[in-house]
Scaffold this motif. Structure first.
Motif, PDB file in Angstrom:
ATOM      1  N   ARG A   1       0.831  -1.212   0.000  1.00 35.29           N
ATOM      2  CA  ARG A   1       0.000   0.000   0.000  1.00 35.29           C
ATOM      3  C   ARG A   1       0.867   1.265   0.000  1.00 35.29           C
TER       4      ARG A   1
ATOM      5  N   ASN B   1      -8.119  -5.877   5.571  1.00 31.27           N
ATOM      6  CA  ASN B   1      -8.342  -4.454   5.760  1.00 31.27           C
ATOM      7  C   ASN B   1      -7.301  -3.917   6.736  1.00 31.27           C
TER       8      ASN B   1
ATOM      9  N   LEU C   1      -3.830   5.839   8.496  1.00 36.85           N
ATOM     10  CA  LEU C   1      -5.183   5.541   8.010  1.00 36.85           C
ATOM     11  C   LEU C   1      -6.147   6.664   8.365  1.00 36.85           C
TER      12      LEU C   1
ATOM     13  N   GLY D   1      -5.723   9.640   6.180  1.00 39.05           N
ATOM     14  CA  GLY D   1      -5.923   9.400   4.752  1.00 39.05           C
ATOM     15  C   GLY D   1      -4.644   9.265   3.961  1.00 39.05           C
TER      16      GLY D   1
ATOM     17  N   ILE E   1      -2.848   6.662   3.761  1.00 36.49           N
ATOM     18  CA  ILE E   1      -2.779   5.316   3.207  1.00 36.49           C
ATOM     19  C   ILE E   1      -4.192   4.747   3.167  1.00 36.49           C
ATOM     20  N   SER E   2      -4.485   3.993   2.136  1.00 31.33           N
ATOM     21  CA  SER E   2      -5.822   3.423   1.971  1.00 31.33           C
ATOM     22  C   SER E   2      -5.960   2.141   2.785  1.00 31.33           C
ATOM     23  N   SER E   3      -7.140   1.930   3.343  1.00 31.04           N
ATOM     24  CA  SER E   3      -7.359   0.756   4.179  1.00 31.04           C
ATOM     25  C   SER E   3      -7.620  -0.509   3.375  1.00 31.04           C
TER      26      SER E   3
END
Length: 278
Positions: A37, A120, A270, A273, A275-277
């Motif tokens: 990610r 996730n 997270l 924002g 890094i995307s979950s």
């Protein structure tokens, strides 16, 4: 699988990450996810992760080859010679089989969730922290007096349920199994060695099963997967040798601190924002 075809550099980096983290109680699956990610590569997928784990498990086979040969031969002899069944090697064969049942049953039952919702990063971050604290507590308060010779069927099954928790990315296969062992009073060395032995059938079976999925994919990436696997094997062997020596004289505290810090940083990334979950 990844959203875009995996390049050689990505395979090398993920292979290094897999090899470094598979045997340490810090979760290889979590690190592969996080690194992917951060570099914007997307999720490499449960299949790629499982196949590269074959490399690290081959490292276990090589490192423990004498132990495994002795356990296997004694176990087969015990099938026809009752007197041999009391030996630790014969019993160890049965305990590995018994301890593999939980992850085999739960892995098959919850495979769709493991490959999707469980990956996730919110869950991964939380699990890193929670199970890091658990490892710290049992390492601090466990009696650490039992040797592997004290292992019995009940404890073998409990070890197995600990290993099954590693189906959740972020738990750590070795971390969860070792935590159970420490909670049961086993020494760090005994819990670590049994965790490695117990992982062999589960990881090899999972890797071979997931490899069939990669082979049927239209964008098959066998070259990259094999490259990452070979790298993971080489580095994994070195990590095993180091960790076996480490646990004989040190606690797991550095890994506990690392897990809590990593999980906390990940939660911040997270929440902001960065890094995307998913």
């Amino acid at each position: 699988m990844m959203d875009e075809p995996m390049g050689g550099l990505e395979a090398v980096i993920l292979g290094v990450v897999q090899g470094l983290t598979e045997f340490l109680p810090i979760s290889s699956s979590a690190h592969v996810l996080i690194v992917s990610r951060l570099f914007g590569w997307g999720d490499p997928g449960a299949a790629f992760t499982a196949v590269t784990q074959i490399g690290t498990e081959i490292a276990v086979l090589v490192y423990f080859r004498r132990d495994l040969a002795r356990i296997a031969s004694t176990w087969f002899v015990s099938l026809r010679r009752p007197k041999v069944r009391r030996s630790i090697d014969a019993r160890m064969g049965w305990y590995v089989i018994i301890g593999t049942l939980p992850i085999a049953i739960l892995g098959f039952t919850f495979a769709p969730v493991i490959e999707t919702a469980a990956r996730n990063l919110w869950l991964v971050a939380t699990v890193l922290i929670v199970f890091g604290i658990v490892l710290g507590l049992v390492d601090r308060w466990g009696s650490k007096t039992k040797a592997l010779e004290a292992l019995n069927a009940k404890d073998g099954l409990l070890f197995g349920f600990g290993q099954a928790l590693a189906l959740i990315p972020g738990v750590s296969r070795s971390g969860a199994t070792i935590s159970v062992g420490l909670a049961l009073g086993y020494s760090r060395s005994a819990a670590t060695r049994y965790a490695f032995l117990l992982a062999i059938p589960a990881v090899l079976a999972s890797g071979l099963y997931e490899a069939t999925k990669i082979g049927s994919d239209d964008n098959v990436q066998w070259g990259q997967s094999i490259l990452a696997t070979v790298i993971a094997l080489t580095i994994g062997y070195l990590v095993i040798a180091w960790l076996i020596r480490w646990v004989s004289t040190h606690s797991f505290l550095p890994f506990v601190v690392y897990r809590v810090v990593l999980g906390s940083v990940l939660l911040v990334l997270l929440a902001t924002g960065m890094i995307s979950s998913i």
